[in-house]
Design a protein around this motif. Structure first.
Motif, PDB file in Angstrom:
ATOM      1  N   GLY A 185       3.638  74.630 -62.802  1.00  0.00           N
ATOM      2  CA  GLY A 185       3.497  73.250 -63.268  1.00  0.00           C
ATOM      3  C   GLY A 185       2.884  72.362 -62.199  1.00  0.00           C
ATOM      4  O   GLY A 185       2.939  72.664 -61.004  1.00  0.00           O
ATOM      5  N   ARG A 186       2.275  71.268 -62.626  1.00  0.00           N
ATOM      6  CA  ARG A 186       1.580  70.360 -61.713  1.00  0.00           C
ATOM      7  C   ARG A 186       2.246  68.986 -61.707  1.00  0.00           C
ATOM      8  O   ARG A 186       2.727  68.508 -62.744  1.00  0.00           O
ATOM      9  CB  ARG A 186       0.119  70.187 -62.141  1.00  0.00           C
ATOM     10  N   LEU A 187       2.224  68.335 -60.531  1.00  0.00           N
ATOM     11  CA  LEU A 187       2.695  66.963 -60.373  1.00  0.00           C
ATOM     12  C   LEU A 187       1.548  66.133 -59.806  1.00  0.00           C
ATOM     13  O   LEU A 187       0.997  66.471 -58.757  1.00  0.00           O
ATOM     14  CB  LEU A 187       3.900  66.930 -59.430  1.00  0.00           C
ATOM     15  N   CYS A 188       1.180  65.073 -60.535  1.00  0.00           N
ATOM     16  CA  CYS A 188       0.095  64.165 -60.116  1.00  0.00           C
ATOM     17  C   CYS A 188       0.690  62.788 -59.839  1.00  0.00           C
ATOM     18  O   CYS A 188       1.414  62.259 -60.694  1.00  0.00           O
ATOM     19  CB  CYS A 188      -0.956  64.032 -61.217  1.00  0.00           C
ATOM     20  N   ILE A 206       3.854  66.563 -64.687  1.00  0.00           N
ATOM     21  CA  ILE A 206       4.421  65.216 -64.589  1.00  0.00           C
ATOM     22  C   ILE A 206       3.397  64.312 -63.909  1.00  0.00           C
ATOM     23  O   ILE A 206       2.769  64.705 -62.922  1.00  0.00           O
ATOM     24  CB  ILE A 206       5.736  65.213 -63.779  1.00  0.00           C
ATOM     25  N   LEU A 207       3.258  63.100 -64.453  1.00  0.00           N
ATOM     26  CA  LEU A 207       2.313  62.127 -63.913  1.00  0.00           C
ATOM     27  C   LEU A 207       3.029  60.830 -63.567  1.00  0.00           C
ATOM     28  O   LEU A 207       3.815  60.325 -64.366  1.00  0.00           O
ATOM     29  CB  LEU A 207       1.218  61.837 -64.955  1.00  0.00           C
ATOM     30  N   PHE A 208       2.759  60.304 -62.364  1.00  0.00           N
ATOM     31  CA  PHE A 208       3.161  58.958 -61.972  1.00  0.00           C
ATOM     32  C   PHE A 208       1.897  58.156 -61.703  1.00  0.00           C
ATOM     33  O   PHE A 208       1.052  58.579 -60.906  1.00  0.00           O
ATOM     34  CB  PHE A 208       3.968  58.971 -60.662  1.00  0.00           C
ATOM     35  N   LEU A 239       5.972  74.296 -53.010  1.00  0.00           N
ATOM     36  CA  LEU A 239       4.786  73.657 -53.576  1.00  0.00           C
ATOM     37  C   LEU A 239       3.518  74.129 -52.879  1.00  0.00           C
ATOM     38  O   LEU A 239       3.534  74.506 -51.709  1.00  0.00           O
ATOM     39  CB  LEU A 239       4.867  72.136 -53.425  1.00  0.00           C
ATOM     40  N   ARG A 240       2.410  74.036 -53.627  1.00  0.00           N
ATOM     41  CA  ARG A 240       1.075  74.220 -53.061  1.00  0.00           C
ATOM     42  C   ARG A 240       0.308  72.908 -53.228  1.00  0.00           C
ATOM     43  O   ARG A 240       0.316  72.318 -54.309  1.00  0.00           O
ATOM     44  CB  ARG A 240       0.339  75.345 -53.806  1.00  0.00           C
ATOM     45  N   LEU A 241      -0.328  72.459 -52.144  1.00  0.00           N
ATOM     46  CA  LEU A 241      -1.138  71.251 -52.234  1.00  0.00           C
ATOM     47  C   LEU A 241      -2.441  71.579 -52.964  1.00  0.00           C
ATOM     48  O   LEU A 241      -3.247  72.359 -52.468  1.00  0.00           O
ATOM     49  CB  LEU A 241      -1.464  70.701 -50.841  1.00  0.00           C
ATOM     50  N   VAL A 242      -2.635  71.008 -54.142  1.00  0.00           N
ATOM     51  CA  VAL A 242      -3.889  71.186 -54.881  1.00  0.00           C
ATOM     52  C   VAL A 242      -4.971  70.333 -54.228  1.00  0.00           C
ATOM     53  O   VAL A 242      -6.139  70.726 -54.161  1.00  0.00           O
ATOM     54  CB  VAL A 242      -3.707  70.819 -56.367  1.00  0.00           C
ATOM     55  N   ASP A 261      11.217  57.264 -54.575  1.00  0.00           N
ATOM     56  CA  ASP A 261      11.724  58.316 -53.695  1.00  0.00           C
ATOM     57  C   ASP A 261      12.676  59.235 -54.459  1.00  0.00           C
ATOM     58  O   ASP A 261      12.594  60.470 -54.349  1.00  0.00           O
ATOM     59  CB  ASP A 261      12.426  57.692 -52.487  1.00  0.00           C
ATOM     60  N   ARG A 262      13.570  58.641 -55.254  1.00  0.00           N
ATOM     61  CA  ARG A 262      14.504  59.456 -56.048  1.00  0.00           C
ATOM     62  C   ARG A 262      13.751  60.252 -57.121  1.00  0.00           C
ATOM     63  O   ARG A 262      13.989  61.439 -57.335  1.00  0.00           O
ATOM     64  CB  ARG A 262      15.559  58.564 -56.721  1.00  0.00           C
ATOM     65  N   ALA A 263      12.812  59.564 -57.776  1.00  0.00           N
ATOM     66  CA  ALA A 263      12.134  60.174 -58.923  1.00  0.00           C
ATOM     67  C   ALA A 263      11.213  61.318 -58.515  1.00  0.00           C
ATOM     68  O   ALA A 263      11.127  62.331 -59.223  1.00  0.00           O
ATOM     69  CB  ALA A 263      11.344  59.114 -59.688  1.00  0.00           C
ATOM     70  N   VAL A 264      10.501  61.198 -57.401  1.00  0.00           N
ATOM     71  CA  VAL A 264       9.539  62.244 -57.023  1.00  0.00           C
ATOM     72  C   VAL A 264      10.269  63.547 -56.702  1.00  0.00           C
ATOM     73  O   VAL A 264       9.782  64.645 -57.027  1.00  0.00           O
ATOM     74  CB  VAL A 264       8.614  61.784 -55.869  1.00  0.00           C
ATOM     75  N   HIS A 265      11.457  63.450 -56.115  1.00  0.00           N
ATOM     76  CA  HIS A 265      12.225  64.679 -55.832  1.00  0.00           C
ATOM     77  C   HIS A 265      12.786  65.291 -57.120  1.00  0.00           C
ATOM     78  O   HIS A 265      12.813  66.512 -57.264  1.00  0.00           O
ATOM     79  CB  HIS A 265      13.324  64.389 -54.806  1.00  0.00           C
ATOM     80  N   GLN A 266      13.193  64.431 -58.063  1.00  0.00           N
ATOM     81  CA  GLN A 266      13.621  64.942 -59.375  1.00  0.00           C
ATOM     82  C   GLN A 266      12.454  65.647 -60.077  1.00  0.00           C
ATOM     83  O   GLN A 266      12.639  66.689 -60.704  1.00  0.00           O
ATOM     84  CB  GLN A 266      14.113  63.799 -60.257  1.00  0.00           C
ATOM     85  N   ALA A 267      11.268  65.049 -59.970  1.00  0.00           N
ATOM     86  CA  ALA A 267      10.085  65.613 -60.628  1.00  0.00           C
ATOM     87  C   ALA A 267       9.778  67.009 -60.092  1.00  0.00           C
ATOM     88  O   ALA A 267       9.481  67.931 -60.859  1.00  0.00           O
ATOM     89  CB  ALA A 267       8.888  64.688 -60.436  1.00  0.00           C
ATOM     90  N   ILE A 268       9.836  67.158 -58.777  1.00  0.00           N
ATOM     91  CA  ILE A 268       9.582  68.473 -58.167  1.00  0.00           C
ATOM     92  C   ILE A 268      10.589  69.493 -58.694  1.00  0.00           C
ATOM     93  O   ILE A 268      10.226  70.620 -59.051  1.00  0.00           O
ATOM     94  CB  ILE A 268       9.632  68.366 -56.624  1.00  0.00           C
TER      95      ILE A 268
END
Length: 312
Positions: free
Chosen positions: A234-237, A96-98, A277-280, A220-227
């Motif tokens: 999977g990766r979140l950027c 997921i990318l923001f 999560l792991r911090l890349v 704030d709502r979206a980043v927690h949904q993304a996780i």
């Protein structure tokens, strides 16, 4: 023409670690620069891309046409990320990318009312069907609310003076345009302060834009949904453009990547206590000198990347 210089394009694409058969989400389609690079790398995989802006969606449909079948465009605020994906039968995704902030065309098209460099009716709506615009905020919100958003969202030192100037001006007639507002802001800020720190209206315009689009609460709502939506591995950027978003992102990532307090001397961490999560990236990735030379809007951009290590 929807011309937009994609910020930190290659760093974020690399950060997503794309698999050809994976499912990916671009929460901020914009000029489709990131989306195009993602779909190029897919074979049997699929991209879901969100935007509220009809102009952006129409442009993306055209730009991504050579990759038909590999993408789905969704006209929605990314606050509804989970709802929109679940409705399409998607419960887990691989990346997921923001890319937060305003796209260049929204700033450059004067009539959208985002920019203090173009004279236009006060607007600033990313979704043009939304009932709340900058006009209502400037002309109808009370003094205390204006001070609060200017100080909190714009980190503006002269919040009270600007709010008072607006309050007085609108007693005689509504404040209709961006340039009218710019003049009021300039009048409210002492001359010495106006000579440093960039355009004097920058922070106030940022604050109004955030308020109009409820950007911080939405993110704030979206980043927690993304996780939650990420599959293991999977990766979140997330690319942010100001300190408030970056702080919110950093805190969400830290919360989910930190170990709880454990008794000292444990030979190994019990599986149930391992972080989600792991911090890349320990520190955010910023634009190279070359990118800064080509695109001044990359100056404040910060990219943070995390990887999902276990199910929520």
């Amino acid at each position: 023409m929807f011309e937009h210089e994609t910020v930190l394009k290659w760093e974020s694409i690399e950060g997503l670690n794309i698999r050809p058969d994976g499912i990916y989400v671009d929460c901020t389609l914009g000029g489709a620069g990131h989306s195009e690079e993602i779909v190029k790398l897919l074979t049997t995989g699929h991209l879901y891309a969100f935007d509220q802006d009809d102009v952006a969606l129409a442009h993306a449909e055209e730009r991504l046409a050579p990759y038909a079948g590999r993408f789905t465009l969704i006209k929605s605020n990314f606050a509804y990320l989970k709802q929109e994906l679940n409705a399409r039968g998607i419960t887990r995704v691989d990346g997921i990318l923001f890319d937060l902030g305003v796209s260049s065309p929204q700033l450059d098209e004067g009539e959208r009312g985002f920019s203090y460099n173009h004279d236009a009716r006060l607007d600033m709506r990313m979704d043009q069907s939304s009932p709340l615009s900058a006009y209502e905020v400037v002309n109808e919100w009370d003094y205390n609310d204006l001070v609060r958003i200017f100080f909190t969202y714009g980190e503006e030192k002269f919040s009270k003076q600007i709010a008072r100037k607006i309050e007085r001006a609108r007693e005689t007639h509504p404040i209709e345009t961006t340039f009218e507002l710019v003049e009021l802001i300039k009048d409210a800020i002492p001359a010495a302060a106006r000579r440093k720190g960039g355009h004097p209206a920058k922070r106030t315009f940022q604050a109004i834009r955030i308020a109009v689009n409820d950007e911080l609460n939405v993110f704030d709502r979206a980043v927690h949904q993304a996780i939650d939506m990420l599959a293991v591995g999977g990766r979140l950027c997330v690319i942010t453009f100001h300190s408030l978003e970056d702080r919110m992102c950093k805190q969400a990532f830290k919360e989910k990547s930190s170990l709880p307090e454990l008794p000292p001397g444990l030979p190994m961490i019990p599986k149930e206590f391992e972080p989600e999560l792991r911090l890349v990236t320990r520190k955010p990735i910023t634009a190279t000198v070359g990118e800064l030379d080509e695109n001044r809007r990359a100056r404040s951009a910060k990219l943070r990347i995390v990887e999902k290590m276990k199910e929520s």
